[in-house]
Design a protein around this motif. Structure first.
Motif, short mmCIF file in Angstrom:
data_model
loop_
_atom_site.label_atom_id
_atom_site.label_comp_id
_atom_site.label_asym_id
_atom_site.label_seq_id
_atom_site.Cartn_x
_atom_site.Cartn_y
_atom_site.Cartn_z
N GLY A 1 20.32 7.19 2.02
CA GLY A 1 19.23 6.47 1.34
C GLY A 1 17.92 6.67 2.08
N TYR A 2 16.81 6.72 1.35
CA TYR A 2 15.49 6.78 1.98
C TYR A 2 14.64 5.64 1.47
CZ TYR A 2 11.01 8.36 3.74
OH TYR A 2 9.80 8.43 4.40
N HIS A 3 14.17 4.81 2.38
CA HIS A 3 13.32 3.69 2.00
C HIS A 3 12.08 3.64 2.86
CE1 HIS A 3 16.66 2.50 -0.48
NE2 HIS A 3 17.46 2.47 0.56
N GLY A 4 11.58 4.82 3.20
CA GLY A 4 10.36 4.89 3.98
C GLY A 4 10.62 4.72 5.46
N VAL A 5 9.54 4.45 6.18
CA VAL A 5 9.58 4.59 7.63
C VAL A 5 9.22 3.31 8.40
CG1 VAL A 5 9.19 7.07 7.56
CG2 VAL A 5 7.22 5.53 7.58
N ALA B 1 5.77 2.50 -5.95
CA ALA B 1 4.54 2.99 -5.28
C ALA B 1 4.13 4.26 -6.06
CB ALA B 1 4.78 3.28 -3.81
N LYS B 2 3.72 5.29 -5.34
CA LYS B 2 3.50 6.63 -5.90
C LYS B 2 2.89 6.64 -7.31
CE LYS B 2 6.76 8.69 -2.75
NZ LYS B 2 6.80 9.95 -2.11
N GLY B 3 3.70 6.79 -8.35
CA GLY B 3 3.18 6.92 -9.72
C GLY B 3 2.41 5.70 -10.19
N PHE C 1 16.52 -2.33 -6.21
CA PHE C 1 16.37 -0.91 -6.53
C PHE C 1 15.07 -0.42 -5.91
CE2 PHE C 1 18.86 -0.28 -10.80
CZ PHE C 1 20.07 -0.42 -10.10
N ASP C 2 15.15 0.64 -5.15
CA ASP C 2 13.95 1.30 -4.64
C ASP C 2 13.58 2.37 -5.66
OD1 ASP C 2 12.05 2.83 -3.42
OD2 ASP C 2 12.97 2.73 -1.43
N GLU C 3 12.56 2.04 -6.46
CA GLU C 3 12.15 2.94 -7.55
C GLU C 3 10.83 3.65 -7.20
OE1 GLU C 3 13.09 3.09 -11.24
OE2 GLU C 3 14.31 1.28 -11.50
N VAL C 4 10.62 3.89 -5.93
CA VAL C 4 9.36 4.50 -5.50
C VAL C 4 9.18 5.87 -6.15
CG1 VAL C 4 8.21 5.52 -3.49
CG2 VAL C 4 9.02 3.18 -3.40
N ILE C 5 10.25 6.63 -6.33
CA ILE C 5 10.07 7.91 -7.04
C ILE C 5 10.62 7.90 -8.46
CG2 ILE C 5 9.97 9.32 -4.96
CD1 ILE C 5 12.79 10.24 -5.64
N THR C 6 11.49 6.93 -8.78
CA THR C 6 12.09 6.95 -10.13
C THR C 6 11.25 6.18 -11.14
OG1 THR C 6 13.52 5.13 -9.43
CG2 THR C 6 14.45 7.35 -9.39
N VAL D 1 19.33 0.13 -2.76
CA VAL D 1 19.64 1.54 -3.04
C VAL D 1 18.55 2.14 -3.91
CG1 VAL D 1 22.17 1.29 -2.93
CG2 VAL D 1 21.01 1.00 -5.13
N GLU D 2 18.43 3.45 -3.84
CA GLU D 2 17.63 4.18 -4.83
C GLU D 2 18.56 4.43 -6.02
OE1 GLU D 2 17.40 6.92 -1.38
OE2 GLU D 2 15.69 7.73 -2.50
N PRO D 3 18.13 4.13 -7.22
CA PRO D 3 19.02 4.42 -8.37
C PRO D 3 19.36 5.91 -8.42
CG PRO D 3 16.97 3.36 -9.10
CD PRO D 3 16.89 3.46 -7.60
N GLY E 1 16.17 10.57 -4.09
CA GLY E 1 15.38 11.80 -4.19
C GLY E 1 15.26 12.53 -2.88
N SER E 2 14.81 11.82 -1.85
CA SER E 2 14.42 12.48 -0.60
C SER E 2 15.58 13.18 0.09
CB SER E 2 13.81 11.47 0.36
OG SER E 2 12.64 10.94 -0.21
N THR E 3 16.80 12.67 -0.10
CA THR E 3 17.93 13.35 0.56
C THR E 3 18.56 14.39 -0.35
OG1 THR E 3 19.38 11.54 -0.04
CG2 THR E 3 18.54 11.58 2.22
N ASN F 1 0.80 -1.24 0.00
CA ASN F 1 0.00 0.00 0.00
C ASN F 1 0.82 1.27 0.00
OD1 ASN F 1 -2.67 -1.38 0.52
ND2 ASN F 1 -1.44 -2.09 2.23
N SER F 2 2.14 1.14 -0.01
CA SER F 2 2.98 2.34 0.11
C SER F 2 4.41 1.99 -0.26
CB SER F 2 2.96 2.85 1.55
OG SER F 2 3.60 1.91 2.39
N GLY F 3 5.22 3.02 -0.36
CA GLY F 3 6.64 2.80 -0.61
C GLY F 3 7.32 2.13 0.57
N SER F 4 6.94 2.53 1.78
CA SER F 4 7.54 1.93 2.98
C SER F 4 7.26 0.44 3.02
CB SER F 4 6.97 2.58 4.23
OG SER F 4 7.24 3.96 4.26
N GLU F 5 6.03 0.07 2.74
CA GLU F 5 5.68 -1.35 2.76
C GLU F 5 6.39 -2.09 1.63
OE1 GLU F 5 1.21 -0.96 4.75
OE2 GLU F 5 1.42 -1.65 2.68
#
Ligand SMILES: Cc1ncc(COP(=O)(O)O)c(C=O)c1O
Length: 441
Positions: free
Chosen positions: A146-150, A281-283, A252-257, A219-221, A224-226, A112-116
Motif C-alpha cells: 500500500g502507498y499512503h504518502g510519506v 488529492a491530485k485530480g 479508502f485512499d482515493e488519491v489517484i482513483t 487501503v487503496e481501492p 497505483g504506486s506499487t 494540501n496533499s495526499g500524504s496529509e
C-alpha cells in the motif's frame, strides 16, 4: 521563451524527491511547458503525457477554466486563515466535493496533499473511536504494497519496505493485511481479476490477534504506486463486511482513483463499495494548485464534533486548509469534470485502452498486463541481478521517443489524462511496444 521555459544552469540546489539525484543530474530530462495531452521540453520537443503528470492532471494540462479561476482568485484574495475564520470559496469548494462523494460522506476536511490526507484520515479515525467510547482502538491496519504518502502515519500504514527502511521505528500499533497480487492465478486479467476475494479474510486473523484494539483499515481501492494492483472481484465487499463485523472503520485512499480515473467520480462508486472515510488529492484541483481533502461520513463527524464539549472539536488542521487559490482551482476542476463528463469519457475509452495494453501480451519479458479504468500496468521480467533496470531503460526509450510513462520496480504504469483520444492510446502503446522490444535482451 522566457526564463521559466529555458534550461536551468545549476541543478545542484534542488534535492529532488523520490529521484536518483546523481543519475538524474548527469542526464536531466526537463519539462518546460504543457498543454492538453502534451508536455514540451525546453527545446520544444513534444512529449505525450501517458501518466497525467503523476496521476493528477486528469482533465489535461493548462485548462483555461482552471487557470482563469486561479488568476481571478489571486487578484481578489491571496490568503485568509481558516482557523476560527472562514472565506466563502473554501465552503463552496467543500460543498462541491461533498456533492460528488458517495452518499453519506458529506463532511470535507481540506489538506494540501495526499500524504496529509492520509494522516488526517488516520487521526480522524482515532478521534472517532475515542469519541464513541472505544479509546482502546488505537491500532491502524494497512496492506502490504500500500502507498499512503510519506507522512509518518501514511508511511507506517503503507506497506512499501523501501519507503520505511531509512526512518527507524515509525508508528507503533500498526499491522498489515496481505497484498492482493496473485499473478500465478490472475496474470493478464482484464479489469478486476477473478481470484483473491479471500485475501480480505486476513482481517479476521488480525482481529483474533489484536482483539478490539483496531481503529481503522486503510487501503487503496486500486493500488497505483506499487504497480497497478487491481482489486480482485469481491475483495472490497468482503473487507467492508469484515470491518462492519468488527466495529472497524474502513478508509479508502482515493488519491489517484478519484476524479474520474476509474470511469466514475470515485472508485467507491465504480466498484460499489463505500468506505467510512475517503481521502483524495491530485485530480481535486487537476493538480494546478496543491490540495487534498478527506471526506468523512456524517456519523463520524457527529460523534467527534457534536459530541464534544464547547470549543475546538478536532485539534488538527493546516495553515493552508482550504487555501483560496486551491479552493478556486478545485471548484473549476470539478465543474470541468462535470461539464465534459470526464468519468464518462474514461469509461467510454476504457475498452480501447485495455485492448492497447493487452496487445503487449506476448512481447519479450512481458509477464503480466493489468488494467481498470484509464490505468494499466505492464510487468516485465527483471534483469538478472539488476532489478528495475529493464523498466527504467524502457522509460528512457519512451521519453526519447516522445511518450512519458512511469515505472515502479519492473512495472510500467500508464494513466493518461481522461481527455485522451484513440490516437493517443495508439501512440502510447505503440511507443511502449517498440521500447519493450528494444530492451528484449
Ligand atoms: C494512494 C496515494 N496516497 C497518497 C499519496 C501521496 O500523495 P502526495 O504525494 O500528494 O502526498 C499518493 C501519491 O501518489 C497515492 O498514490
Amino acid at each position: 521563451m522566457n526564463e521559466i521555459t529555458t534550461r536551468p544552469n545549476d541543478l545542484d540546489a534542488f534535492w529532488m524527491p523520490f529521484t536518483a539525484n546523481r543519475s538524474y543530474k548527469s542526464g536531466p530530462r526537463l519539462l518546460a511547458r504543457a498543454e492538453g495531452m502534451h508536455y514540451y521540453t525546453p527545446e520544444g520537443r513534444q512529449i505525450l503525457d501517458a501518466t497525467s503528470g503523476l496521476w493528477c492532471v486528469n482533465a489535461g494540462h493548462g485548462r483555461r477554466e482552471i487557470v482563469e479561476a486561479i488568476q481571478r482568485q489571486a487578484a481578489v484574495m491571496d490568503f485568509a486563515p481558516t482557523f476560527q475564520m472562514g472565506h466563502p470559496i473554501a465552503f463552496q469548494a467543500a460543498a462541491k466535493v461533498a456533492a460528488i462523494t458517495p452518499a453519506g460522506l458529506d463532511r470535507v476536511f481540506f489538506t494540501n496533499s495526499g500524504s496529509e490526507s492520509a494522516d488526517t484520515a488516520l487521526k480522524i479515525a482515532l478521534a472517532y473511536q475515542r469519541a464513541r467510547g472505544q479509546a482502546q482502538r488505537v491500532r491502524l491496519i494497512g496492506r502490504e504494497r500500500g502507498y499512503h504518502g510519506v507522512g509518518f502515519g501514511g508511511m507506517s500504514v503503507g506497506g512499501i519496505g523501501g519507503n520505511r527502511k531509512q526512518f527507524g521505528a515509525l508508528l507503533p500499533y500498526v499491522d498489515h493485511l496481505p497484498h492482493t497480487h496473485a499473478p500465478e492465478r490472475n496474470a493478464f486479467s482484464r479489469g478486476q481479476p477473478a481470484h483473491g476475494a479471500h485475501f480480505a479474510d486476513a482481517l479476521d486473523g488480525l482481529v483474533a490477534l489484536h482483539g478490539d484494539t483496531i481503529a481503522a483499515v486503510m487501503v487503496e481501492p486500486l493500488a497505483g504506486s506499487t504497480g497497478v494492483l487491481v482489486p480482485p472481484q469481491g475483495y472490497l465487499e468482503r473487507l467492508r463486511a469484515a470491518c462492519d463485523r468488527h466495529g472497524i472503520l474502513l478508509i479508502f485512499d482515493e488519491v489517484i482513483t478519484g476524479f474520474g480515473r476509474l470511469g466514475a467520480n470515485f472508485a467507491a462508486e465504480r466498484l460499489g463499495v463505500v468506505p467510512d472515510i475517503l481521502t483524495m488529492a491530485k485530480g481535486l484541483t487537476n493538480a494546478a494548485v496543491p490540495m487534498g481533502a478527506v471526506a468523512v461520513h456524517e456519523d463520524i463527524y457527529q460523534a467527534i464534533v457534536e459530541g464534544a464539549p464547547a470549543g475546538i472539536e478536532l485539534f488538527h488542521g493546516y495553515t493552508y486548509s482550504g487555501h483560496p487559490l486551491a479552493a478556486a482551482a478545485a471548484i473549476a476542476a470539478i465543474d470541468l469534470q462535470a461539464a465534459e463528463d470526464l468519468p464518462g469519457r474514461a469509461r467510454a475509452l476504457e475498452g480501447y485502452f485495455a485492448d492497447g495494453a493487452h496487445s503487449l501480451k506476448g512481447l519479450p519479458n512481458v509477464t503480466d498486463v493489468r488494467n481498470l479504468g484509464l490505468v494499466a500496468g505492464i510487468e516485465l521480467t527483471p534483469r538478472e541481478g539488476k532489478p528495475a533496470d529493464r523498466a527504467v531503460r524502457v522509460f528512457h526509450r519512451c521519453f526519447d521517443a516522445g511518450v512519458l510513462v512511469r515505472t515502479t520496480a519492473d512495472i510500467v504504469a500508464l494513466s493518461p489524462p481522461l481527455i485522451a483520444e484513440r490516437g493517443d492510446v495508439d501512440r502510447m502503446f505503440g511507443v511502449l511496444e517498440e521500447a519493450i522490444r528494444a530492451e528484449a535482451a
